[in-house]
Motif scaffolding. Structure first.
Motif, PDB file in Angstrom:
ATOM      1  N   LYS A 283       0.591  -1.394   0.253  1.00 14.80           N
ATOM      2  CA  LYS A 283      -0.217  -0.258  -0.122  1.00 14.80           C
ATOM      3  C   LYS A 283       0.990   0.935  -0.086  1.00 14.80           C
ATOM      4  CE  LYS A 283      -3.185   2.693   3.119  1.00 14.80           C
ATOM      5  NZ  LYS A 283      -4.147   2.778   3.755  1.00 14.80           N
ATOM      6  N   LYS A 295     -10.625  13.075   7.961  1.00 13.50           N
ATOM      7  CA  LYS A 295     -10.024  12.224   8.958  1.00 13.50           C
ATOM      8  C   LYS A 295     -10.153  12.879  10.242  1.00 13.50           C
ATOM      9  CE  LYS A 295      -6.224   8.954   8.006  1.00 13.50           C
ATOM     10  NZ  LYS A 295      -6.853   7.199   8.396  1.00 13.50           N
ATOM     11  N   ASP A 306       1.591   6.400   5.737  1.00 20.73           N
ATOM     12  CA  ASP A 306       1.304   5.420   4.938  1.00 20.73           C
ATOM     13  C   ASP A 306       1.477   5.029   3.803  1.00 20.73           C
ATOM     14  OD1 ASP A 306      -2.110   3.908   5.331  1.00 20.73           O
ATOM     15  OD2 ASP A 306      -2.844   5.603   4.715  1.00 20.73           O
ATOM     16  N   ASP A 365     -11.984   6.940   3.249  1.00 23.85           N
ATOM     17  CA  ASP A 365     -11.157   6.633   3.880  1.00 23.85           C
ATOM     18  C   ASP A 365     -10.118   5.254   4.646  1.00 23.85           C
ATOM     19  OD1 ASP A 365      -8.736   7.761   5.448  1.00 23.85           O
ATOM     20  OD2 ASP A 365      -9.991   7.969   7.806  1.00 23.85           O
ATOM     21  N   ALA A 366     -11.487   4.772   3.915  1.00 26.96           N
ATOM     22  CA  ALA A 366     -11.086   2.926   3.409  1.00 26.96           C
ATOM     23  C   ALA A 366     -10.824   2.599   1.925  1.00 26.96           C
ATOM     24  CB  ALA A 366     -12.298   2.145   3.427  1.00 26.96           C
ATOM     25  N   GLU A 367      -9.192   3.757   1.860  1.00 26.55           N
ATOM     26  CA  GLU A 367      -8.765   4.235  -0.050  1.00 26.55           C
ATOM     27  C   GLU A 367      -7.688   2.767   0.121  1.00 26.55           C
ATOM     28  OE1 GLU A 367      -7.462   5.330   2.805  1.00 26.55           O
ATOM     29  OE2 GLU A 367      -5.396   4.941   2.725  1.00 26.55           O
TER      30      GLU A 367
HETATM   31  N1  BES Z   1      -4.462   4.854   6.422  1.00 23.05           N
HETATM   32  C1  BES Z   1      -5.368   4.596   7.548  1.00 23.05           C
HETATM   33  C2  BES Z   1      -5.123   3.140   8.918  1.00 23.05           C
HETATM   34  C3  BES Z   1      -4.365   3.357   9.798  1.00 23.05           C
HETATM   35  C4  BES Z   1      -4.977   4.184  10.924  1.00 23.05           C
HETATM   36  C5  BES Z   1      -3.082   3.321   9.890  1.00 23.05           C
HETATM   37  C6  BES Z   1      -3.975   4.196  12.090  1.00 23.05           C
HETATM   38  C7  BES Z   1      -2.351   3.671  10.983  1.00 23.05           C
HETATM   39  C8  BES Z   1      -2.413   4.189  11.843  1.00 23.05           C
HETATM   40  C9  BES Z   1      -7.055   3.943   6.506  1.00 23.05           C
HETATM   41  O1  BES Z   1      -6.770   4.321   5.570  1.00 23.05           O
HETATM   42  C10 BES Z   1      -7.846   4.112   7.325  1.00 23.05           C
HETATM   43  O2  BES Z   1      -8.063   4.986   7.094  1.00 23.05           O
HETATM   44  N2  BES Z   1      -8.737   3.037   7.808  1.00 23.05           N
HETATM   45  C11 BES Z   1     -10.415   2.966   8.092  1.00 23.05           C
HETATM   46  C12 BES Z   1     -10.738   2.267   7.917  1.00 23.05           C
HETATM   47  C13 BES Z   1     -12.229   2.724   7.832  1.00 23.05           C
HETATM   48  C14 BES Z   1     -12.880   3.911   7.339  1.00 23.05           C
HETATM   49  C15 BES Z   1     -13.166   0.854   7.618  1.00 23.05           C
HETATM   50  C16 BES Z   1      -9.827   3.298   9.759  1.00 23.05           C
HETATM   51  O3  BES Z   1      -8.963   2.227  10.334  1.00 23.05           O
HETATM   52  O4  BES Z   1     -10.054   3.741  10.795  1.00 23.05           O
END
Ligand code: BES
Ligand code: MN
Ligand code: ZN
Length: 518
Positions: A283, A295, A306, A365-367
């Motif tokens: 990723k 966020k 990320d 945000d689930a990219e």
């Molecule tokens: N990059 C984030 C995940 C993340 C969060 C990595 C904290 C490191 C520390 C990912 O892209 C994300 O935002 N995931 C969301 C998914 C949700 C929207 C289903 C999450 O984990 O909140």
């Protein structure tokens, strides 16, 4: 780093002016005794210095030194007065002695001891170590690896504006390696293995610690190309026009609102008589604002890291080539910045992925799973892998569940789990096997597309599992491993060989896995 045959007693260059410290190992007392145990080399050193080092170590116990791995205490000896009638017995020898705790001397403990030594000797010109005189080959590797990993320094951007220029050659722990001299026979191969592993980790740390006003998809693609070229590897970079022509609908949607459009980088290492073909997909979100599903401000701060998964895939293909792994290894890096703006993709949009399957976007945000879906689909249809491995800072849920110590490991076969658990044991980069819960696949049903990319029911839990189940849809039924490294990719404080900020987690794990894969 040089290794010399022999012991402290006959080490010829201990009297060189450049040598600033001698390192000897100490272990905790045996059960029925109370004195600290001097280890191999310590008795030798005591004889050469004319000092009872075991007794000295015992007295250091007052300051809490128990000989456990990671403990270190430094003794600065006085120098002989110029006009003295009787010179001190250690005249001409290094006047600093480092007593290094190695505990029971396991690989994990030696890695920690090496890391502690790097901290205690930072800035010294040359350090001669007898601490691994009786260690196994893997113990020597672990010791040197710990030393090099802990010697890492985060790049600083002082002195004027940060430059967007290409950073130059791969970061190289060689300078740190030059500082350490190991006493003991035939450690050359162990030192090379440690340097390759540490160098891969340093690269991931450097790339991940680079701020996102420098690190956009174009910059990352250029870094990857330059590093691959320097390593003699073939690279292919697809830009936005090619991605559109080939149907990378998900990667393009995620990167649509960024001033720097997406890239897909593919790097291949092909050994002679390759055994299996392993494709690593990482990723590569160079910054994750969350997009329109923005966020909260605190959650955005660490999102320059990320792209750690892509950095791991890149470092592993480079390291595999350097180490001469027997398998073909291809790294696929989907690179995009998840920003927001007039061109943003929206919750509710339906995207057509590379594989042709459509996905309903539920939360921008689930990219990560979207760019991975395209990259996995591409790998399956174009690269003929025997094994697919993806690495991603994918879900906050993984780090809520497991903390920063373990990656969440998903795999389609027990031997894949066993192989990664063995590699985790060997490297100290820990994994926890998670279930692909079949019942939860119903959460991925959509009424308007082939798949929904995030469960409708927000409070349903299992966020790391549902993300993994989504990815599995794009693996074409091939053997597949998924590592969610959202927890261990970053650390809030340095501890042993793990440094603050980006940790580089995953590079050593996968290099070990590939080296042992049969
Ligand atoms: N990059 C984030 C995940 C993340 C969060 C990595 C904290 C490191 C520390 C990912 O892209 C994300 O935002 N995931 C969301 C998914 C949700 C929207 C289903 C999450 O984990 O909140
Ligand atoms: Mn996100
Ligand atoms: Zn993300």
């Amino acid at each position: 780093m040089v290794e010399t045959p022999g012991t402290v007693l006959d080490c010829p260059f201990l009297t060189d002016d450049a040598v600033s410290a001698l390192v000897v190992a100490v272990a905790p007392p045996l059960e029925e005794e109370d004195g600290l145990q001097p280890r191999a080399g310590t008795v030798d050193a005591a004889a050469r210095y004319g000092i009872d080092l075991a007794e000295l170590a015992d007295r250091s116990g007052g300051s809490g030194f128990r000989g456990a791995a990671g403990e270190v205490t430094t003794v600065d000896l006085p120098r002989t007065h110029a006009g003295a009638a009787n010179p001190l017995p250690w005249a001409g020898l290094p006047s600093t002695i480092v007593l290094l705790g190695i505990g029971a001397g396991s690989d994990l403990e030696l890695r920690r001891a090496g890391a502690a030594l790097a901290g205690a000797t930072r800035g010294l010109e040359r350090v001669v170590s007898a601490a691994t005189a009786d260690a196994t080959p893997s113990g020597v590797t672990a010791f040197v690896e710990g030393y090099l990993l802990a010697a890492y320094r985060t790049p600083r951007f002082g002195g004027g504006a940060p430059s967007r220029k290409v950073r130059g050659p791969a970061p190289d722990p060689r300078a740190a390696a030059e500082q350490l001299v190991l006493l003991g026979e035939g450690a050359e191969q162990q030192i090379i293995a440690a340097r390759i592993a540490a160098s891969a980790t340093w690269l991931v740390r450097d790339l991940s610690n680079t701020p996102s006003n420098i690190k956009d998809p174009a910059w990352f693609a250029q870094q990857a190309t330059d590093l691959a070229e320097a390593g003699g590897l073939e690279t292919q970079v697809l830009g936005p026009r090619e991605l559109a022509a080939k149907g990378f609908g998900a990667l393009l949607a995620v990167g649509a609102a960024s001033a720097s459009p997406p890239r897909l980088v593919t790097i291949t290492y092909v050994p002679e008589d390759a055994d299996q073909h392993v494709v690593l997909v990482g990723k590569g979100i160079t910054y994750d604002t969350g997009g329109l599903s923005i966020k909260p401000r605190e959650a955005m701060v660490p999102m320059k890291t990320d792209m750690a998964g892509a950095a791991v895939a890149l470092a592993v293909v480079l390291g595999a080539a350097e180490a001469g792994v027997r398998h073909q290894v291809t790294a696929v890096l989907p690179l995009a910045e998840n920003h927001f703006g007039a061109d943003s993709y929206r919750p509710g949009d339906v995207l057509r992925t590379y594989s042709g399957r459509t996905v309903e976007v539920a939360n921008t945000d689930a990219e990560g799973r979207l760019v991975l879906a395209d990259a996995l689909g591409y790998a399956v249809s174009e690269l003929a892998p025997d094994l697919l491995i993806d690495v991603a800072t994918l879900t906050g849920a993984a780090s809520v569940g497991l903390g920063r110590g373990h990656a969440a490991l998903y795999a389609t076969a027990p031997e894949l789990v066993a192989g990664l658990e063995a590699a985790a044991d060997a490297t100290g980069e820990r994994v926890w096997h998670m279930p692909l819960v079949e019942d939860y696949t119903s959460a991925l049903r959509s009424t308007v597309a082939d798949l929904r990319h995030v469960p409708l029911e927000a409070g349903g839990g299992g966020g790391s599992i549902t993300a993994a189940l989504f990815l599995r849809e794009f693996t074409g039924g091939l053997p597949w491993v998924h590592l969610d490294i959202a927890g261990p990719a970053r650390a809030t404080a340095s501890r042993h060989e793990v440094t603050e900020g980006a940790t580089g987690y995953g590079a050593r794990l996968l290099l070990r896995y590939l080296a042992d894969l049969r």
